[in-house]
Design an enzyme around this catalytic site. Structure first.
Site, mmCIF file in Angstrom:
data_model
loop_
_atom_site.group_PDB
_atom_site.id
_atom_site.type_symbol
_atom_site.label_atom_id
_atom_site.label_comp_id
_atom_site.label_asym_id
_atom_site.label_seq_id
_atom_site.Cartn_x
_atom_site.Cartn_y
_atom_site.Cartn_z
ATOM 1 N N HIS A 158 5.276 -31.834 9.339
ATOM 2 C CA HIS A 158 4.815 -30.479 9.016
ATOM 3 C C HIS A 158 3.824 -30.501 7.852
ATOM 4 O O HIS A 158 2.911 -29.682 7.788
ATOM 5 C CB HIS A 158 6.004 -29.570 8.706
ATOM 6 C CG HIS A 158 6.989 -29.516 9.826
ATOM 7 N ND1 HIS A 158 6.655 -29.049 11.074
ATOM 8 C CD2 HIS A 158 8.280 -29.912 9.903
ATOM 9 C CE1 HIS A 158 7.709 -29.140 11.867
ATOM 10 N NE2 HIS A 158 8.708 -29.662 11.191
ATOM 11 N N HIS A 198 8.442 -24.993 8.389
ATOM 12 C CA HIS A 198 7.373 -25.710 9.090
ATOM 13 C C HIS A 198 5.978 -25.431 8.525
ATOM 14 O O HIS A 198 5.114 -26.291 8.573
ATOM 15 C CB HIS A 198 7.368 -25.342 10.582
ATOM 16 C CG HIS A 198 8.537 -25.899 11.323
ATOM 17 N ND1 HIS A 198 8.638 -25.883 12.690
ATOM 18 C CD2 HIS A 198 9.692 -26.489 10.880
ATOM 19 C CE1 HIS A 198 9.779 -26.444 13.070
ATOM 20 N NE2 HIS A 198 10.450 -26.804 11.990
ATOM 21 N N ASP A 225 0.851 -1.197 0.000
ATOM 22 C CA ASP A 225 0.000 0.000 0.000
ATOM 23 C C ASP A 225 0.889 1.251 0.000
ATOM 24 O O ASP A 225 2.115 1.171 -0.160
ATOM 25 C CB ASP A 225 -1.027 -0.049 1.156
ATOM 26 C CG ASP A 225 -0.410 0.207 2.525
ATOM 27 O OD1 ASP A 225 0.815 0.425 2.622
ATOM 28 O OD2 ASP A 225 -1.170 0.200 3.520
ATOM 29 N N THR A 256 1.966 -2.198 8.874
ATOM 30 C CA THR A 256 2.342 -3.212 9.868
ATOM 31 C C THR A 256 2.583 -4.586 9.257
ATOM 32 O O THR A 256 3.136 -5.463 9.918
ATOM 33 C CB THR A 256 1.214 -3.394 10.897
ATOM 34 O OG1 THR A 256 0.024 -3.776 10.189
ATOM 35 C CG2 THR A 256 0.964 -2.117 11.687
ATOM 36 N N CYS A 309 2.611 -3.544 4.020
ATOM 37 C CA CYS A 309 1.788 -2.372 4.346
ATOM 38 C C CYS A 309 2.425 -1.721 5.573
ATOM 39 O O CYS A 309 3.618 -1.930 5.817
ATOM 40 C CB CYS A 309 0.318 -2.739 4.551
ATOM 41 S SG CYS A 309 -0.046 -3.809 5.962
HETATM 42 C C1 RB5 Z 1 -2.538 2.415 6.608
HETATM 43 O O1 RB5 Z 1 -2.646 3.548 7.399
HETATM 44 C C2 RB5 Z 1 -2.361 1.196 7.503
HETATM 45 O O2 RB5 Z 1 -3.559 0.941 8.175
HETATM 46 C C3 RB5 Z 1 -1.929 -0.007 6.686
HETATM 47 O O3 RB5 Z 1 -0.751 0.285 6.023
HETATM 48 C C4 RB5 Z 1 -1.649 -1.278 7.455
HETATM 49 O O4 RB5 Z 1 -0.773 -1.064 8.513
HETATM 50 C C5 RB5 Z 1 -2.808 -2.083 7.828
HETATM 51 O O5 RB5 Z 1 -2.724 -3.178 8.406
#
Ligand code: RB5
Length: 149
Positions: free
Chosen positions: A133, A98, A8, A67, A65
């Site tokens: 596994h 695994h 993203d 996180t 993205c």
């Molecule tokens: C975008 O602000 C953020 O929500 C996205 O990049 C991500 O971390 C979502 O899981």
């Protein structure tokens, strides 16, 4: 080996670093985007990475993205996808050995570019060990074939 990479708006810069890193190592990279810093919806790109892998267009996928969580959740909704979020190389390696993961996700707001490269290298360098596994991964994949409750 073909690797699909999607992200993203939070991860354009890191995606390009990883893309270049992979190309230098001889991997064929399928860039799914986004290449824009304009706010977009990570599920779109998670689904695209997952579909690219599930269809066989790519052998493996990488999804980034903020996180790594949202985009991995979306990728995991594509049938046949086993996506994991990793913030360090040990889990990345074990996820291949695994869990036979076929999509790796991480967060551009969580890991720096050098750590991301290490995570990617460890993941790509590891092989599924099969055996017990394989039974367990089979049990995970069976869940996809069961009817919803
Ligand atoms: C975008 O602000 C953020 O929500 C996205 O990049 C991500 O971390 C979502 O899981």
């Amino acid at each position: 080996m073909r690797i699909a990479i999607g992200n993203d708006h939070t991860a354009v810069e890191l995606k390009n670093i990883i893309r270049e890193h992979l190309e230098k190592k001889g991997y064929e990279v399928i860039n799914i985007g986004t290449d824009s810093g304009e706010s977009c919806d990570y599920p779109v790109y998670g689904k695209k990475v997952g579909t690219c892998v599930a269809s066989g267009e790519a052998d493996l996928g990488i999804a980034v993205c903020g996180t790594g969580i949202g985009i991995s959740l979306a990728a995991n909704k594509v049938k046949g996808i086993r996506a994991c979020v990793c913030s360090e190389p040990y889990s990345a390696r074990l996820s291949r050995q695994h869990n036979n993961t076929n999509v790796l996700a991480f967060g551009a707001r969580v890991v720096g570019s050098e750590m991301a490269k290490m995570i990617v290298d460890e993941w790509l360098g590891a092989k599924f060990e099969g055996g017990r596994h394989a039974r367990r991964v089979g049990q995970i994949m069976e869940i996809e074939n069961e009817g919803s409750v």
